[in-house]
Design a protein around this motif. Structure first.
Motif, PDB file in Angstrom:
ATOM      1  N   LEU A 133      47.647  42.500  31.221  1.00  0.00           N
ATOM      2  CA  LEU A 133      47.616  41.347  32.295  1.00  0.00           C
ATOM      3  C   LEU A 133      46.783  41.275  33.577  1.00  0.00           C
ATOM      4  CD1 LEU A 133      51.764  41.058  32.454  1.00  0.00           C
ATOM      5  CD2 LEU A 133      50.069  39.477  31.641  1.00  0.00           C
ATOM      6  N   CYS A 134      46.667  42.734  33.888  1.00  0.00           N
ATOM      7  CA  CYS A 134      45.775  42.964  35.050  1.00  0.00           C
ATOM      8  C   CYS A 134      44.306  42.638  34.565  1.00  0.00           C
ATOM      9  CB  CYS A 134      45.792  44.356  35.544  1.00  0.00           C
ATOM     10  SG  CYS A 134      44.688  45.103  36.700  1.00  0.00           S
ATOM     11  N   THR A 172      43.191  40.421  32.380  1.00  0.00           N
ATOM     12  CA  THR A 172      43.022  39.214  32.227  1.00  0.00           C
ATOM     13  C   THR A 172      43.271  38.446  33.592  1.00  0.00           C
ATOM     14  OG1 THR A 172      44.266  38.927  30.402  1.00  0.00           O
ATOM     15  CG2 THR A 172      44.181  37.026  31.397  1.00  0.00           C
ATOM     16  N   ALA A 173      43.814  38.602  34.773  1.00  0.00           N
ATOM     17  CA  ALA A 173      44.106  38.028  35.910  1.00  0.00           C
ATOM     18  C   ALA A 173      42.510  38.176  36.608  1.00  0.00           C
ATOM     19  CB  ALA A 173      45.097  38.488  36.890  1.00  0.00           C
ATOM     20  N   HIS A 208      39.641  36.674  35.414  1.00  0.00           N
ATOM     21  CA  HIS A 208      39.574  35.025  35.764  1.00  0.00           C
ATOM     22  C   HIS A 208      39.090  35.180  37.201  1.00  0.00           C
ATOM     23  CE1 HIS A 208      40.790  31.012  36.270  1.00  0.00           C
ATOM     24  NE2 HIS A 208      41.548  31.495  37.499  1.00  0.00           N
ATOM     25  N   TRP A 209      39.758  35.690  37.965  1.00  0.00           N
ATOM     26  CA  TRP A 209      39.493  35.552  39.738  1.00  0.00           C
ATOM     27  C   TRP A 209      38.198  35.978  39.810  1.00  0.00           C
ATOM     28  CZ3 TRP A 209      41.577  31.673  41.545  1.00  0.00           C
ATOM     29  CH2 TRP A 209      42.943  31.443  41.291  1.00  0.00           C
ATOM     30  N   TYR A 233      46.018  36.953  48.031  1.00  0.00           N
ATOM     31  CA  TYR A 233      46.153  37.565  46.706  1.00  0.00           C
ATOM     32  C   TYR A 233      47.642  37.113  45.830  1.00  0.00           C
ATOM     33  CZ  TYR A 233      48.942  41.254  48.683  1.00  0.00           C
ATOM     34  OH  TYR A 233      50.139  41.828  49.161  1.00  0.00           O
ATOM     35  N   GLY A 278      48.565  35.144  42.384  1.00  0.00           N
ATOM     36  CA  GLY A 278      49.439  35.630  41.355  1.00  0.00           C
ATOM     37  C   GLY A 278      49.158  37.169  40.959  1.00  0.00           C
ATOM     38  N   LEU A 279      48.192  37.830  42.067  1.00  0.00           N
ATOM     39  CA  LEU A 279      48.142  39.036  41.858  1.00  0.00           C
ATOM     40  C   LEU A 279      48.960  40.004  42.672  1.00  0.00           C
ATOM     41  CD1 LEU A 279      44.023  38.649  42.295  1.00  0.00           C
ATOM     42  CD2 LEU A 279      45.408  38.945  40.311  1.00  0.00           C
ATOM     43  N   GLN A 293      46.333  44.818  41.893  1.00  0.00           N
ATOM     44  CA  GLN A 293      45.327  44.051  41.059  1.00  0.00           C
ATOM     45  C   GLN A 293      44.332  43.526  42.180  1.00  0.00           C
ATOM     46  OE1 GLN A 293      48.207  41.352  39.400  1.00  0.00           O
ATOM     47  NE2 GLN A 293      48.639  42.503  37.585  1.00  0.00           N
TER      48      GLN A 293
END
Length: 156
Positions: free
Chosen positions: A75-76, A78-79, A82-83, A97, A101-102, A106
């Motif tokens: 999950l980390c 992917t996020a 993306h960012w 942050y 959604g972090l 993250q």
């Protein structure tokens, strides 16, 4: 911030794009439902089988098998990926942050990866920087979540 203003730049554009995407989805759903209800499916166009003939085995599809949940490190990754790519491409900052959604952990990984990617972009170009983002996000998130999450591991 006055009344009717957006909390951060670009929020209105994102809301507009989301509304447009949802409207397009709503327009396509009735057509698909109508085609199914009217019997215009591949199963209806298939020739009928003889009395003793066995039914063919349906192909295995990815949607039929349940997907496993992503680990905290995945999950980390992917996020952060993306960012970091959004920020590298020059997108307007989304906010803090938490609005991205972090978690704090993250976001720390994101800041490190982004700093390295910007340095690589200035020396080797955007393609090399995007490749670095993918590798470093995976490696740094795996390291950050090696001991577990706050509900497991050394925090217990």
């Amino acid at each position: 911030m006055g009344r009717g203003e957006t909390p951060w730049p670009g929020a209105t554009a994102r809301r507009f794009r989301l509304a447009r995407a949802l409207a397009a989805l709503a327009l396509t759903l009735p057509a698909g439902a109508l085609a199914t209800a009217c019997g215009d499916s591949p199963a209806d166009r298939r020739p009928s089988r003889a009395a003793g003939e066995a039914a063919p085995t349906p192909p295995a599809s990815a949607s039929a098998s349940p997907r496993r949940p992503l680990s905290p490190a995945e999950l980390c990754t992917t996020a952060v990926r993306h960012w970091a790519r959004e920020a590298l491409d020059g997108a307007t900052p989304y906010g803090d942050y938490q609005s991205m959604g972090l978690s704090d952990r993250q976001y720390g990984v994101l800041r490190e990866v982004l700093a390295d990617a910007r340095a690589v972009r200035s020396d080797h170009g955007t393609r090399a920087a995007r490749s670095l983002i993918g590798r470093q996000a995976r490696d740094r998130c795996a390291e950050a979540y090696r001991e577990g999450t706050p509900t497991r591991g050394p925090w217990r």
